[in-house]
Structure formats: C-alpha cells, structure tokens
Design a protein around this motif. Sequence first.
Motif, PDB file in Angstrom:
ATOM      1  N   ALA A  56       0.831  -1.212   0.000  1.00 14.62           N
ATOM      2  CA  ALA A  56       0.000   0.000   0.000  1.00 14.62           C
ATOM      3  C   ALA A  56       0.861   1.255   0.000  1.00 14.62           C
ATOM      4  O   ALA A  56       0.477   2.283  -0.567  1.00 14.62           O
ATOM      5  N   GLY A  57       2.029   1.173   0.616  1.00 16.49           N
ATOM      6  CA  GLY A  57       2.984   2.287   0.596  1.00 16.49           C
ATOM      7  C   GLY A  57       2.406   3.577   1.145  1.00 16.49           C
ATOM      8  O   GLY A  57       1.767   3.601   2.198  1.00 16.49           O
ATOM      9  N   THR A  58       2.596   4.644   0.389  1.00 21.38           N
ATOM     10  CA  THR A  58       2.132   5.972   0.819  1.00 21.38           C
ATOM     11  C   THR A  58       0.755   6.321   0.250  1.00 21.38           C
ATOM     12  O   THR A  58       0.319   7.470   0.359  1.00 21.38           O
ATOM     13  N   LEU A  59       0.074   5.334  -0.335  1.00 21.96           N
ATOM     14  CA  LEU A  59      -1.228   5.605  -0.941  1.00 21.96           C
ATOM     15  C   LEU A  59      -2.240   6.167   0.067  1.00 21.96           C
ATOM     16  O   LEU A  59      -2.950   7.138  -0.255  1.00 21.96           O
ATOM     17  N   PRO A  60      -2.337   5.616   1.312  1.00 21.77           N
ATOM     18  CA  PRO A  60      -3.263   6.229   2.280  1.00 21.77           C
ATOM     19  C   PRO A  60      -2.940   7.682   2.585  1.00 21.77           C
ATOM     20  O   PRO A  60      -3.842   8.506   2.743  1.00 21.77           O
ATOM     21  N   ALA A  61      -1.645   8.009   2.661  1.00 23.70           N
ATOM     22  CA  ALA A  61      -1.253   9.400   2.915  1.00 23.70           C
ATOM     23  C   ALA A  61      -1.648  10.292   1.753  1.00 23.70           C
ATOM     24  O   ALA A  61      -2.129  11.415   1.939  1.00 23.70           O
ATOM     25  N   TRP A  62      -1.438   9.793   0.522  1.00 28.97           N
ATOM     26  CA  TRP A  62      -1.820  10.576  -0.649  1.00 28.97           C
ATOM     27  C   TRP A  62      -3.331  10.778  -0.700  1.00 28.97           C
ATOM     28  O   TRP A  62      -3.812  11.847  -1.110  1.00 28.97           O
ATOM     29  N   PHE A  63      -4.097   9.772  -0.287  1.00 23.44           N
ATOM     30  CA  PHE A  63      -5.558   9.877  -0.269  1.00 23.44           C
ATOM     31  C   PHE A  63      -5.994  11.048   0.614  1.00 23.44           C
ATOM     32  O   PHE A  63      -6.826  11.866   0.224  1.00 23.44           O
ATOM     33  N   SER A  64      -5.403  11.141   1.808  1.00 27.79           N
ATOM     34  CA  SER A  64      -5.745  12.223   2.730  1.00 27.79           C
ATOM     35  C   SER A  64      -5.253  13.571   2.236  1.00 27.79           C
ATOM     36  O   SER A  64      -5.954  14.585   2.348  1.00 27.79           O
ATOM     37  N   THR A  65      -4.051  13.599   1.688  1.00 29.57           N
ATOM     38  CA  THR A  65      -3.475  14.864   1.228  1.00 29.57           C
ATOM     39  C   THR A  65      -4.238  15.430   0.039  1.00 29.57           C
ATOM     40  O   THR A  65      -4.531  16.632  -0.015  1.00 29.57           O
ATOM     41  N   VAL A  66      -4.563  14.581  -0.920  1.00 31.19           N
ATOM     42  CA  VAL A  66      -5.323  15.036  -2.092  1.00 31.19           C
ATOM     43  C   VAL A  66      -6.700  15.537  -1.666  1.00 31.19           C
ATOM     44  O   VAL A  66      -7.196  16.551  -2.195  1.00 31.19           O
ATOM     45  N   THR A  67      -7.315  14.864  -0.691  1.00 34.83           N
ATOM     46  CA  THR A  67      -8.607  15.327  -0.175  1.00 34.83           C
ATOM     47  C   THR A  67      -8.489  16.733   0.382  1.00 34.83           C
ATOM     48  O   THR A  67      -9.344  17.599   0.120  1.00 34.83           O
ATOM     49  N   ALA A  68      -7.441  16.998   1.171  1.00 36.29           N
ATOM     50  CA  ALA A  68      -7.243  18.320   1.762  1.00 36.29           C
ATOM     51  C   ALA A  68      -6.988  19.381   0.694  1.00 36.29           C
ATOM     52  O   ALA A  68      -7.488  20.507   0.784  1.00 36.29           O
ATOM     53  N   ILE A  69      -6.203  19.036  -0.327  1.00 32.28           N
ATOM     54  CA  ILE A  69      -5.909  19.997  -1.400  1.00 32.28           C
ATOM     55  C   ILE A  69      -7.182  20.377  -2.159  1.00 32.28           C
ATOM     56  O   ILE A  69      -7.451  21.560  -2.413  1.00 32.28           O
ATOM     57  N   ILE A  70      -7.978  19.376  -2.518  1.00 27.50           N
ATOM     58  CA  ILE A  70      -9.225  19.644  -3.253  1.00 27.50           C
ATOM     59  C   ILE A  70     -10.196  20.437  -2.378  1.00 27.50           C
ATOM     60  O   ILE A  70     -10.874  21.361  -2.854  1.00 27.50           O
ATOM     61  N   THR A  71     -10.255  20.106  -1.079  1.00 24.22           N
ATOM     62  CA  THR A  71     -11.125  20.840  -0.167  1.00 24.22           C
ATOM     63  C   THR A  71     -10.730  22.303  -0.092  1.00 24.22           C
ATOM     64  O   THR A  71     -11.576  23.206  -0.171  1.00 24.22           O
ATOM     65  N   ALA A  72      -9.422  22.542   0.061  1.00 24.30           N
ATOM     66  CA  ALA A  72      -8.927  23.909   0.261  1.00 24.30           C
ATOM     67  C   ALA A  72      -9.105  24.783  -0.976  1.00 24.30           C
ATOM     68  O   ALA A  72      -9.603  25.915  -0.878  1.00 24.30           O
ATOM     69  N   PHE A  73      -8.707  24.273  -2.112  1.00 25.34           N
ATOM     70  CA  PHE A  73      -8.617  25.124  -3.302  1.00 25.34           C
ATOM     71  C   PHE A  73      -9.742  24.919  -4.318  1.00 25.34           C
ATOM     72  O   PHE A  73      -9.853  25.675  -5.281  1.00 25.34           O
ATOM     73  N   GLY A  74     -10.579  23.907  -4.080  1.00 30.12           N
ATOM     74  CA  GLY A  74     -11.703  23.677  -4.978  1.00 30.12           C
ATOM     75  C   GLY A  74     -13.048  23.835  -4.283  1.00 30.12           C
ATOM     76  O   GLY A  74     -13.868  24.676  -4.651  1.00 30.12           O
ATOM     77  N   VAL A  75     -13.251  23.051  -3.231  1.00 20.78           N
ATOM     78  CA  VAL A  75     -14.557  22.973  -2.597  1.00 20.78           C
ATOM     79  C   VAL A  75     -14.910  24.237  -1.827  1.00 20.78           C
ATOM     80  O   VAL A  75     -16.006  24.799  -1.990  1.00 20.78           O
ATOM     81  N   ILE A  76     -14.022  24.708  -0.958  1.00 19.29           N
ATOM     82  CA  ILE A  76     -14.353  25.849  -0.097  1.00 19.29           C
ATOM     83  C   ILE A  76     -14.689  27.103  -0.913  1.00 19.29           C
ATOM     84  O   ILE A  76     -15.678  27.788  -0.608  1.00 19.29           O
TER      85      ILE A  76
END
Length: 502
Positions: free
Chosen positions: A312-332
């Motif tokens: 699985a490697g860093t995939l869980p970390a990327w899942f959380s990080t991408v969620t935060a990026i999309i939330t910050a700069f797209g959703v909000i």
Amino acid sequence: MKNYVTPLKDRVPLGQKAAFGAGHLVLNLLPGALGVFMFFLLTAFGMDPFLAGLLGGLPRIFDAITDPIMGFISDNTKSKWGRRRPYIFVGAILSGILFALLWQLDPESTQNYNFWYFLIMSMVFLIGNTMFATPLVGLGYEMTSDYNERTRLMAFSQTIGQIAWMIVPWFWVIISDPDMLPISAEKISEIAALGLNEADAAKTTLEAVQANGVRKLSVIVGIACIVLGILPAFFCKGIDSANMENRKEISLKSLGSNLMDLFRGIAQVSKNKPFVKLCGATFLVFNGFQMVAAFSVYIIVFYMYNGSYDAAGTLPAWFSTVTAIITAFGVIPIVSWMANKYGKRKAFIYSTAISILGYILKWWAFDPESVWLLFMPIPFMAFGLGGLFTLMMSMTADVCDLDELENGMPRKEGTFGAIYWWMVKLGQALALVLGGAVLKAVGFDGAAAQQTVETMTSLRLADVFIPSITAGLAIVIMWKYSLSETRAKKIKEQLVERRGEL
C-alpha cells in the motif's frame, strides 16, 4: 439582496484574514498531530491498549469542562487589547511548549510512569490549548458584522486550515523513516550490544526510531504552533468592547456568582433554536464522517493489497493529502460562492447532498485493478466537511447577533464557540467508540494478516452507508433553518439602531 455590496467598514482586510487563517491552521495541526502521535504510544512506547484508550478519552472529559469556562471568561474580559487577543497570545505559546513537553516520553521508563506523565501533561496542555482555541473562535465571530463577509472570512480561514491536513498524513512516514529524524549513534550501539537476532533487532530499532521521531517532531510542531498561533493576537481585530455593558467581574471573589452566570448563559444558548439546529447538523455530518474515517486505510490495505502495508505504501497518505488539497482550493471557494448566491442554508443542503454522492461512489473506488479510481469520489466527498465548517462558523456568527437581540449584552461569542466545539469534541469521542464497535461487528481483526471476504464487504458497506445516512439526516434538520439572509440583515439593523451606531 444579490446586488448587495459589503460596506467597506464591514470588510476584513486580507492581512487579518491571513492571520485568522494561521490560527485555524494551528487549530487543525495540533489535533491532527495528536491523532497520529497517539498511535505510537502503543508501538514506540509500549503502552497497553486499554491504558492508551484511557489517555485518549479522559482528557476529553476535562476539555468539556474547560471550554465553556474559557468562553465565559473571554466574553467578560476587560482589557485595552480587547476581550480575546491576550488569551490567544498566551494560549498559543503555552500550547506549543506544552505539546512538545507532552511527547518527551522515554520508552525505557515504566509504563505506570509514562501513563501518569502523559495524563497529567495532557490536562495541562488542554488548559493552554483551550486558552488559545476558544477565544480564537469567538474572535472570528465578531471580526465582521456583515452576513456575506462572515462566510468569506470563514472560507479563507478554512482554506488555510486545510494545509494542516495536507501535512499531517505524512507524519506517519517521517516518524518511521530512520533517515528523516535519525537516532543517535549511541542508541544504535546500545541496540547492537543487546545481541538480538535479526528480526528482534529490526523491531527494537524501529521502536527506537519511532520514539525519537515523535519526540523531535513534537518540538517542530510546537514551534510552528507558537509562530503561527500568535499572529491573530497581533493582527486580528474584534468588536469594539470598550463600552460593552453588563460584563461580569472576573475574579476569585466573584467565582460563585460567575458560575451561576455561566450556567445561565449556557441555558440561554441552549434555547436558541437556530443554534441547536447548527449543532445537530454538525454532529451528524462530522461524526458520521469520523466514524468511518479510518476505514479507508483498512480497505486500501486489506481489500486492495491483501493485508500488505508495504504494498500500500504511501497511498493512504496521498488519499488524505489530495482530499485536503481539493477541499482547500476547490470545494471551499465553491461553497463560499454558493452561500453568497443562494444563502447559507441552501449552500449547506447542496454541499451535503453532493458529499452523499461522493460517499456512494466510494463503493466503486477501491478497485485493485485501477488504483486511480480511488481518487474519483474525493471531489464530491470533500463538499461534506469543506462546506460544513465554512458555513456553520459563519452561521454561528449570525446566531450571536440573534442572541444579542433577544438577551442583550454582553455578546456571547466565546460561549457559543465553546459549546459548539465542545459538542464536536464530544461527538468525535463517541464516533471513535462507535467506529471501533462497527469494526468489531463486521469481524475485523487488526492482528490478522488478511481479512475474510465477508468482513471486507461489510466494512465497505458501512463505509458508504454510515456517512450517507448521517448526512441525509443533517439535511432534514437544516431544511427549515429560520435564520435567512433577510432576517439576519434585519437583526443587524435593529442592533445598530439599539446601540446608537452610525
């Protein structure tokens, strides 16, 4: 209403928004780091799981007591620097220092010593953190009296706050990487001198690396929190409280009467129907999400990669990080636009409905044959929390106006903020307990190398249905929310007239 332009006097300058946002970054960074570090109590410091659970739960009870008290104190404080800023300044410094001290544990100390050290230091840390967090939230409610500018302010602060969630998932990697925060040569020699076999030596070395990583990273986090946390105290401006009436005297002599006033204030807040709806909707959306927050990691590891954390490697970390990026700069930004165009109530209903679509799409996202599908539901799911706190904090500021109209001075931003976030924290603790109960009910075994097909199917269904149902119930609660833009602006006009302002 839609051609309305915010008056210049009600606009919050960009510098103040940035400073307030820096404070929110700290509000997210500390609990985020705490959640990651708590895991290493088990692995790096050898804490019994039951005792580790107590260390996670007992301080929250204490926190539930201190929040309303701090809200009352900041509401009634008289100083030339305002009601909130002195506490924010001192609280930021104490939060950073005490967080670093909290994690200076020694794995070679007895479990009993580490338990009591951590428990006592957690209580002390929470006092400092409450001194920072509760006045900061209250300050945000009073930085502008404009209906639309409140949403823009909260959207800006939530965007900056999401930076913490882009960083925190990588703490797992940093703490366990021997090259990032290396242990001393002396420690390596000590382990070598033990004469362990290869497997035991590797395990002991990893534990030493993790303990060292937690101690060092906690210092870095603490320094960052001090530097960022004091910015609101210097640059943010709240309501002019110089002539605010009916504030209580804060002293040991008036302690008894203050407690009675505190209980009366809490009772008044609890009777505010729009505020109760905000709390109920938040409880459902946030804690429905929190109940299943860890499930995605388990599904990635055990469903997509057959129990292999290495694969699985860093995939869980990327899942959380991408969620935060999309939330910050797209959703909000989109949620802020929807609130200004359609009103805050409709913006909440729309954004929560979009998040339900995202939760449903998760069923098809965990495909071992197509890893990129994992990121498909994120833009939709992100509307849940991205819209929630942006809108709820803005609406709570409107509720504070309604309370002043109905109950007079002093304004109770601190009390409203304390009760709102106390409810969030209490619900989060409940969500963690219920999340564990769900894992047990579906037959998940954390010690097993692999999980059964039935267990993973049940876990994936829970991952979809639980947040979808709670979000749907939140929409029902907010369907007839009564504090509309028209009513909020009418209340503001009445308050301006009552105060004799221009």
